[in-house]
Write a protein that holds these residues in place. Structure first.
Motif, mmCIF file in Angstrom:
data_model
loop_
_atom_site.group_PDB
_atom_site.id
_atom_site.type_symbol
_atom_site.label_atom_id
_atom_site.label_comp_id
_atom_site.label_asym_id
_atom_site.label_seq_id
_atom_site.Cartn_x
_atom_site.Cartn_y
_atom_site.Cartn_z
ATOM 1 N N ALA A 99 32.612 41.042 38.704
ATOM 2 C CA ALA A 99 33.592 42.133 38.591
ATOM 3 C C ALA A 99 33.673 42.921 39.895
ATOM 4 O O ALA A 99 34.764 43.261 40.358
ATOM 5 N N PHE A 100 32.522 43.215 40.493
ATOM 6 C CA PHE A 100 32.508 43.940 41.762
ATOM 7 C C PHE A 100 33.210 43.132 42.850
ATOM 8 O O PHE A 100 34.057 43.651 43.586
ATOM 9 N N LEU A 101 32.868 41.864 42.968
ATOM 10 C CA LEU A 101 33.475 41.026 44.003
ATOM 11 C C LEU A 101 34.969 40.823 43.784
ATOM 12 O O LEU A 101 35.714 40.584 44.733
ATOM 13 N N SER A 102 35.420 40.927 42.541
ATOM 14 C CA SER A 102 36.844 40.738 42.267
ATOM 15 C C SER A 102 37.698 41.757 43.011
ATOM 16 O O SER A 102 38.857 41.496 43.317
ATOM 17 N N THR A 103 37.113 42.901 43.344
ATOM 18 C CA THR A 103 37.834 43.930 44.098
ATOM 19 C C THR A 103 38.271 43.408 45.460
ATOM 20 O O THR A 103 39.262 43.857 46.012
ATOM 21 N N PHE A 104 37.531 42.472 45.990
ATOM 22 C CA PHE A 104 37.828 41.938 47.320
ATOM 23 C C PHE A 104 38.699 40.694 47.265
ATOM 24 O O PHE A 104 38.997 40.103 48.296
ATOM 25 N N GLY A 105 39.104 40.297 46.086
ATOM 26 C CA GLY A 105 39.921 39.098 45.923
ATOM 27 C C GLY A 105 41.388 39.371 46.184
ATOM 28 O O GLY A 105 41.866 40.497 46.059
ATOM 29 N N PRO A 106 42.121 38.340 46.523
ATOM 30 C CA PRO A 106 43.547 38.507 46.826
ATOM 31 C C PRO A 106 44.376 38.902 45.606
ATOM 32 O O PRO A 106 45.471 39.435 45.754
ATOM 33 N N SER A 182 49.966 51.789 52.472
ATOM 34 C CA SER A 182 49.389 51.221 53.682
ATOM 35 C C SER A 182 49.344 49.703 53.572
ATOM 36 O O SER A 182 49.540 49.132 52.509
ATOM 37 N N ASP A 183 49.083 49.080 54.679
ATOM 38 C CA ASP A 183 48.948 47.620 54.722
ATOM 39 C C ASP A 183 47.482 47.230 54.622
ATOM 40 O O ASP A 183 47.003 46.394 55.374
ATOM 41 N N MET A 184 46.768 47.824 53.686
ATOM 42 C CA MET A 184 45.343 47.637 53.565
ATOM 43 C C MET A 184 45.006 46.187 53.197
ATOM 44 O O MET A 184 45.547 45.633 52.244
ATOM 45 N N LYS A 185 44.118 45.606 53.958
ATOM 46 C CA LYS A 185 43.611 44.265 53.671
ATOM 47 C C LYS A 185 42.131 44.392 53.391
ATOM 48 O O LYS A 185 41.358 44.794 54.239
ATOM 49 N N MET A 186 41.741 44.077 52.196
ATOM 50 C CA MET A 186 40.344 44.167 51.788
ATOM 51 C C MET A 186 40.072 42.938 50.937
ATOM 52 O O MET A 186 39.950 43.027 49.730
ATOM 53 N N GLU A 187 39.999 41.785 51.594
ATOM 54 C CA GLU A 187 39.858 40.545 50.860
ATOM 55 C C GLU A 187 38.719 39.704 51.426
ATOM 56 O O GLU A 187 38.498 39.670 52.628
ATOM 57 N N VAL A 188 38.024 39.048 50.544
ATOM 58 C CA VAL A 188 36.980 38.106 50.902
ATOM 59 C C VAL A 188 37.248 36.852 50.099
ATOM 60 O O VAL A 188 37.440 36.907 48.887
ATOM 61 N N GLU A 189 37.266 35.732 50.758
ATOM 62 C CA GLU A 189 37.505 34.472 50.081
ATOM 63 C C GLU A 189 36.206 33.942 49.496
ATOM 64 O O GLU A 189 35.172 33.947 50.149
ATOM 65 N N VAL A 190 36.263 33.514 48.251
ATOM 66 C CA VAL A 190 35.085 32.929 47.596
ATOM 67 C C VAL A 190 35.056 31.455 47.969
ATOM 68 O O VAL A 190 35.958 30.690 47.631
ATOM 69 N N PRO A 191 33.999 31.042 48.711
ATOM 70 C CA PRO A 191 33.917 29.629 49.062
ATOM 71 C C PRO A 191 33.618 28.783 47.828
ATOM 72 O O PRO A 191 32.755 29.140 47.029
ATOM 73 N N VAL A 192 34.322 27.701 47.681
ATOM 74 C CA VAL A 192 34.108 26.798 46.547
ATOM 75 C C VAL A 192 33.565 25.498 47.101
ATOM 76 O O VAL A 192 34.168 24.886 47.966
ATOM 77 N N ASP A 193 32.380 25.129 46.617
ATOM 78 C CA ASP A 193 31.724 23.907 47.112
ATOM 79 C C ASP A 193 32.455 22.659 46.669
ATOM 80 O O ASP A 193 33.007 22.545 45.660
#
Length: 193
Positions: A99-106, A182-193
């Motif tokens: 849930a926390f990491l979802s904040t950084f998702g696209p 604003s044009d805020m970008k706050m994203e982290v891609e979840v690497p999928v193996d």
């Protein structure tokens, strides 16, 4: 949920997705009002990858990640706001970790991202951000590169441009008003193996 990646069942994956859809019922109350439906769209492979990473971080297999374990991630430890973020992430179980990491998702809404930013500034959790709260964050971010006077001048000007004063107490709605365009970008891609 066990701490072995191979022990993650279809039921567990669905439970994590359901948990993210009901964020208001968990301890991450800052997601409550603006919970996005990010996890509805998280695919099973992403959840498995996140679970594997969670298990790597949960070195003692306690079922949650401690502040020390979060600080073992170099990118986290180097963040000038790490100590503020630790207050939000210390003791997260797997569901809350996703849930926390979802904040950084696209797919997270701008309101969800702003809610996280607000929480960083509202370190005492009183639901208000003051001039001094913002000044403390600026101090963390700028270190010795700016003097206190410079920080105060910049902050005073920014607040005035947004229609606020040094005496204003900003609420989450104020942050949304300020940042929403604003044009805020706050994203982290979840690497999928």
């Amino acid at each position: 949920m066990g701490n072995n990646p191979s022990m993650l069942t279809q039921y567990d994956i669905e439970e994590v997705q359901e948990h993210c859809n009901n964020l208001c019922g968990v301890s991450l109350s800052f997601f409550c009002d603006y919970a996005a439906k990010f996890c509805l769209d998280v695919n099973q492979q992403e959840i498995v990858s996140l679970y594997q990473r969670f298990c790597q971080l949960d070195r003692n297999a306690k079922g949650f990640i401690s502040a020390d374990e979060f600080m073992s991630v170099p990118e986290f430890a180097m963040n000038p706001l790490a100590q503020r973020l630790l207050k939000m992430v210390d003791g997260l179980n797997f569901k809350d970790f996703v849930a926390f990491l979802s904040t950084f998702g696209p797919r997270a809404s701008i309101e969800q991202k702003i809610g996280l930013i607000f929480k960083v500034y509202d370190s005492d959790g009183n639901g208000k951000v003051t001039f001094n709260d913002i000044l403390e964050v600026l101090r963390d971010l700028t270190g010795s590169f700016m003097s206190d006077d410079q920080r105060e001048d910049v902050l005073t000007q920014l607040l005035q441009e947004a229609g606020y004063t040094m005496d204003s107490c900003l609420l989450l709605d104020d942050f949304i008003h300020i940042f929403a365009n604003s044009d805020m970008k706050m994203e982290v891609e979840v690497p999928v193996d």
